[in-house]
Write a protein that holds these residues in place. Structure first.
Motif, mmCIF file in Angstrom:
data_model
loop_
_atom_site.group_PDB
_atom_site.id
_atom_site.type_symbol
_atom_site.label_atom_id
_atom_site.label_comp_id
_atom_site.label_asym_id
_atom_site.label_seq_id
_atom_site.Cartn_x
_atom_site.Cartn_y
_atom_site.Cartn_z
ATOM 1 N N ARG A 205 0.787 -1.304 0.101
ATOM 2 C CA ARG A 205 0.002 0.080 0.067
ATOM 3 C C ARG A 205 0.860 1.030 0.046
ATOM 4 N NH1 ARG A 205 -5.210 -0.948 3.864
ATOM 5 N NH2 ARG A 205 -6.353 -2.590 2.320
ATOM 6 N N ALA A 206 2.198 1.238 0.464
ATOM 7 C CA ALA A 206 3.084 2.365 0.670
ATOM 8 C C ALA A 206 3.560 2.349 -0.843
ATOM 9 C CB ALA A 206 4.158 2.214 1.639
ATOM 10 N N GLY A 207 3.541 1.570 -1.591
ATOM 11 C CA GLY A 207 4.046 1.509 -3.017
ATOM 12 C C GLY A 207 5.599 1.090 -3.095
ATOM 13 N N ILE A 208 6.220 0.573 -2.122
ATOM 14 C CA ILE A 208 7.433 0.117 -1.924
ATOM 15 C C ILE A 208 7.685 -1.009 -2.624
ATOM 16 C CG2 ILE A 208 9.168 -0.556 -0.260
ATOM 17 C CD1 ILE A 208 7.766 1.305 1.775
ATOM 18 N N ARG A 209 8.785 -1.252 -3.230
ATOM 19 C CA ARG A 209 9.249 -2.442 -3.902
ATOM 20 C C ARG A 209 10.332 -3.156 -2.857
ATOM 21 N NH1 ARG A 209 10.539 -0.223 -9.588
ATOM 22 N NH2 ARG A 209 11.469 1.210 -8.104
ATOM 23 N N TYR A 210 10.572 -4.370 -2.998
ATOM 24 C CA TYR A 210 11.400 -5.208 -2.133
ATOM 25 C C TYR A 210 13.073 -4.697 -2.404
ATOM 26 C CZ TYR A 210 7.609 -7.499 -0.311
ATOM 27 O OH TYR A 210 6.233 -7.756 0.109
ATOM 28 N N GLY A 211 13.236 -4.261 -3.477
ATOM 29 C CA GLY A 211 14.512 -3.822 -3.951
ATOM 30 C C GLY A 211 14.726 -2.360 -3.778
ATOM 31 N N ASP A 212 13.830 -1.787 -3.456
ATOM 32 C CA ASP A 212 14.036 -0.187 -3.083
ATOM 33 C C ASP A 212 14.961 -0.110 -1.920
ATOM 34 O OD1 ASP A 212 12.120 0.512 -5.012
ATOM 35 O OD2 ASP A 212 10.464 0.849 -3.818
ATOM 36 N N HIS A 213 15.835 1.079 -1.736
ATOM 37 C CA HIS A 213 16.413 1.419 -0.705
ATOM 38 C C HIS A 213 15.666 1.778 0.563
ATOM 39 C CE1 HIS A 213 20.091 2.606 1.382
ATOM 40 N NE2 HIS A 213 19.884 3.732 1.722
ATOM 41 N N ALA A 214 15.759 1.332 1.577
ATOM 42 C CA ALA A 214 15.337 1.720 2.881
ATOM 43 C C ALA A 214 15.968 2.573 3.658
ATOM 44 C CB ALA A 214 14.789 0.404 3.876
ATOM 45 N N ALA A 215 15.845 3.986 3.655
ATOM 46 C CA ALA A 215 16.836 5.012 4.082
ATOM 47 C C ALA A 215 17.134 4.809 5.585
ATOM 48 C CB ALA A 215 16.231 6.413 3.748
ATOM 49 N N ASP A 216 15.981 4.418 6.325
ATOM 50 C CA ASP A 216 16.131 4.083 7.975
ATOM 51 C C ASP A 216 17.137 3.285 8.186
ATOM 52 O OD1 ASP A 216 13.812 6.181 9.104
ATOM 53 O OD2 ASP A 216 12.919 5.032 7.300
ATOM 54 N N PHE A 217 17.072 2.217 7.272
ATOM 55 C CA PHE A 217 18.019 0.886 7.586
ATOM 56 C C PHE A 217 19.371 0.738 6.918
ATOM 57 C CE2 PHE A 217 13.653 0.055 7.842
ATOM 58 C CZ PHE A 217 13.405 0.040 9.456
ATOM 59 N N GLY A 218 19.930 1.802 5.884
ATOM 60 C CA GLY A 218 21.064 1.494 5.127
ATOM 61 C C GLY A 218 20.912 0.289 4.449
ATOM 62 N N ALA A 219 19.684 -0.285 3.879
ATOM 63 C CA ALA A 219 19.714 -1.556 3.138
ATOM 64 C C ALA A 219 18.412 -1.618 2.194
ATOM 65 C CB ALA A 219 19.704 -2.829 4.218
ATOM 66 N N THR A 220 18.291 -2.646 1.415
ATOM 67 C CA THR A 220 17.002 -2.687 0.562
ATOM 68 C C THR A 220 15.957 -2.981 1.584
ATOM 69 O OG1 THR A 220 17.426 -4.817 -0.087
ATOM 70 C CG2 THR A 220 18.300 -3.299 -1.369
ATOM 71 N N TRP A 221 14.757 -2.881 1.139
ATOM 72 C CA TRP A 221 13.755 -3.524 1.943
ATOM 73 C C TRP A 221 13.651 -5.062 2.159
ATOM 74 C CZ3 TRP A 221 10.233 -1.320 5.355
ATOM 75 C CH2 TRP A 221 10.364 -0.074 5.322
ATOM 76 N N GLY A 222 14.026 -5.427 0.988
ATOM 77 C CA GLY A 222 13.716 -7.136 0.987
ATOM 78 C C GLY A 222 15.020 -7.499 2.077
ATOM 79 N N GLU A 223 16.097 -7.069 2.178
ATOM 80 C CA GLU A 223 17.220 -7.169 3.110
ATOM 81 C C GLU A 223 16.895 -7.217 4.500
ATOM 82 O OE1 GLU A 223 21.162 -6.419 0.522
ATOM 83 O OE2 GLU A 223 20.362 -4.890 1.576
ATOM 84 N N VAL A 224 16.169 -5.992 4.706
ATOM 85 C CA VAL A 224 15.743 -5.918 6.105
ATOM 86 C C VAL A 224 14.741 -6.821 6.573
ATOM 87 C CG1 VAL A 224 14.392 -3.839 7.644
ATOM 88 C CG2 VAL A 224 16.136 -3.275 5.934
ATOM 89 N N LEU A 225 13.684 -6.954 5.634
ATOM 90 C CA LEU A 225 12.597 -7.757 6.121
ATOM 91 C C LEU A 225 13.043 -9.285 6.059
ATOM 92 C CD1 LEU A 225 9.735 -6.286 4.188
ATOM 93 C CD2 LEU A 225 10.253 -5.898 6.435
ATOM 94 N N LEU A 226 13.978 -9.668 5.503
ATOM 95 C CA LEU A 226 14.694 -11.008 5.491
ATOM 96 C C LEU A 226 15.338 -11.280 6.526
ATOM 97 C CD1 LEU A 226 14.615 -11.938 1.597
ATOM 98 C CD2 LEU A 226 13.051 -12.809 3.308
ATOM 99 N N GLU A 227 15.757 -10.498 7.614
ATOM 100 C CA GLU A 227 16.549 -10.701 8.613
ATOM 101 C C GLU A 227 16.128 -12.065 9.127
ATOM 102 O OE1 GLU A 227 19.377 -10.152 11.387
ATOM 103 O OE2 GLU A 227 19.078 -9.012 9.780
ATOM 104 N N PRO A 228 17.241 -13.005 9.492
ATOM 105 C CA PRO A 228 16.666 -14.232 9.995
ATOM 106 C C PRO A 228 16.208 -14.313 11.302
ATOM 107 C CG PRO A 228 18.644 -14.420 8.720
ATOM 108 C CD PRO A 228 18.557 -12.955 9.124
#
Length: 372
Positions: A205-228
């Motif tokens: 709903r926020a129009g974010i793609r998982y490959g987009d850079h997540a400025a709050d985390f210094g990584a892509t959204w996919g990398e942040v959300l796949l944290e094991p």
């Protein structure tokens, strides 16, 4: 010379050769989880585990658990990163075993997919094997099933089951919990593997793609959300060995959140107020909640909000438990005390998952700086 007839099963979309290649690619990782207790190696119809050690038990009880990773796999598929999903599976399955104080023995896995891509399947299983090695669990078998027409070409789902053992007199649970016990929170590594249907909805709903850079985390959204998922089994088994009968109950904070899962391991008539001011939910929870327009409190039944496990220990050993867990790299802190008698006014979570246990509610406001 006539050519060999086409394999009708292959024409139907099932590639058995690809499945065999996947097994070859994962063999070495699986073998590294095998000790002397595992017989037969990889590829048998059934995994064999030597239970001779049970002879030293007075009354050995087998503990078993089964689970999957849920819709977190959709993110792994979207970014084509599959080497951490196996760690999540071990966390969801094996870490349920230690809740009763059991040592995990062995695990099996099941992967259903639309098409077998050998490297992808091997990546998933290597992750499972890594988690099994970290928790002292033998990966003794598994199955990869190709389901063309039922699942899309790039779709898959994973599930697993594990078995452990505990001496009957050492089983942890509500019957050991006493009034005055301290409730400790053990920090999570992030979202773990629950609440991803809400996560994915917020991101979409926020129009974010998982490959987009997540400025709050210094990584892509996919990398942040796949944290094991953090694995707690080995540190908790060491804690139990160190503190013995002073560890009374454990709870794995998965689906249902902190209050519901803690209530499951408390005796009837007892209650706990979990003090939110003792910790600050990690940024991933705050950012997602803000994106979705949700107060953090409204997500408490969905996300772990920074607490992956809860332990009820004797008040005399609470500080020792915190120190021991810190030595294992897990931040822990006191969030409440077990009480009984008349409860304060207000709504409490009363049991969950069919368990008529104690009552829990979260109180106060979350810390901004965090006390953990």
């Amino acid at each position: 010379m006539a050519s060999a007839p086409a394999n009708p099963y292959t024409e139907a979309g099932v590639d058995t050769a690809a499945g065999d290649l996947a097994v070859e690619l994962m063999k070495s990782a699986v073998r590294r989880t095998h000790g002397a207790d595992v017989l037969g190696g990889v590829g048998g119809f059934a995994g064999l585990f030597d239970a001779t050690a049970f002879k030293s038990f007075e009354r050995p009880l087998l503990a078993t658990s089964t689970d999957g990773v849920g819709t977190k796999v959709a993110i792994a598929q979207a970014v084509d990163k599959h080497d951490t999903i196996g760690l999540d599976l071990v966390g969801m399955v094996v870490d349920d075993i230690v809740v009763v104080g059991a040592k995990p023995l062995f695990m099996t896995d099941y992967i259903a997919c639309g098409r077998v891509f050998p490297e992808r399947i091997a990546d998933i299983v290597r992750g499972i094997a890594a988690g099994c090695a970290e928790t002292g669990t033998a990966l003794v078998g598994g199955e990869t099933a190709e389901h063309p027409g039922l699942l899309g070409i790039d779709d898959y789902d994973v599930a697993g089951a594990a078995t452990g053992v505990v001496e009957a007199s050492r089983v942890l649970g509500a019957d050991r919990v006493r009034v005055g016990d301290v409730v400790l929170a053990l920090a999570s590594s992030g979202l773990h593997s629950n609440g991803f249907s809400l996560v994915r909805r917020i991101v979409e709903r926020a129009g974010i793609r998982y490959g987009d850079h997540a400025a709050d985390f210094g990584a892509t959204w996919g990398e942040v959300l796949l944290e094991p998922t953090r694995l707690y089994t080995s540190p908790l088994l060491r804690l139990i060995a160190q503190l013995g009968d002073d560890v009374h109950a454990l709870s794995h904070v998965t689906g249902g959140g902190i209050a519901a899962n803690l209530a499951r391991v408390l005796p009837r008539g007892s209650w706990v107020e979990v003090d939110r001011s003792t910790w600050s939910p990690p940024p991933v929870f705050r950012v997602l909640a803000e994106l979705g327009g949700h107060p953090l409190e409204s997500t408490e039944g969905t996300w772990n909000l920074g607490i992956g496990f809860v332990a009820a220990v004797s008040a005399e050993k609470a500080d020792a438990a915190i120190t021991a867990l810190a030595h294992d790299g897990i931040a822990a802190w006191q969030v409440g005390v077990v009480r009984d008698g008349a409860r304060p006014e207000g709504a409490f979570e009363q049991g969950a998952k069919g368990v008529d246990g104690g009552a829990v509610r979260l109180v106060s406001d979350y810390s901004e700086a965090g006390a953990n």
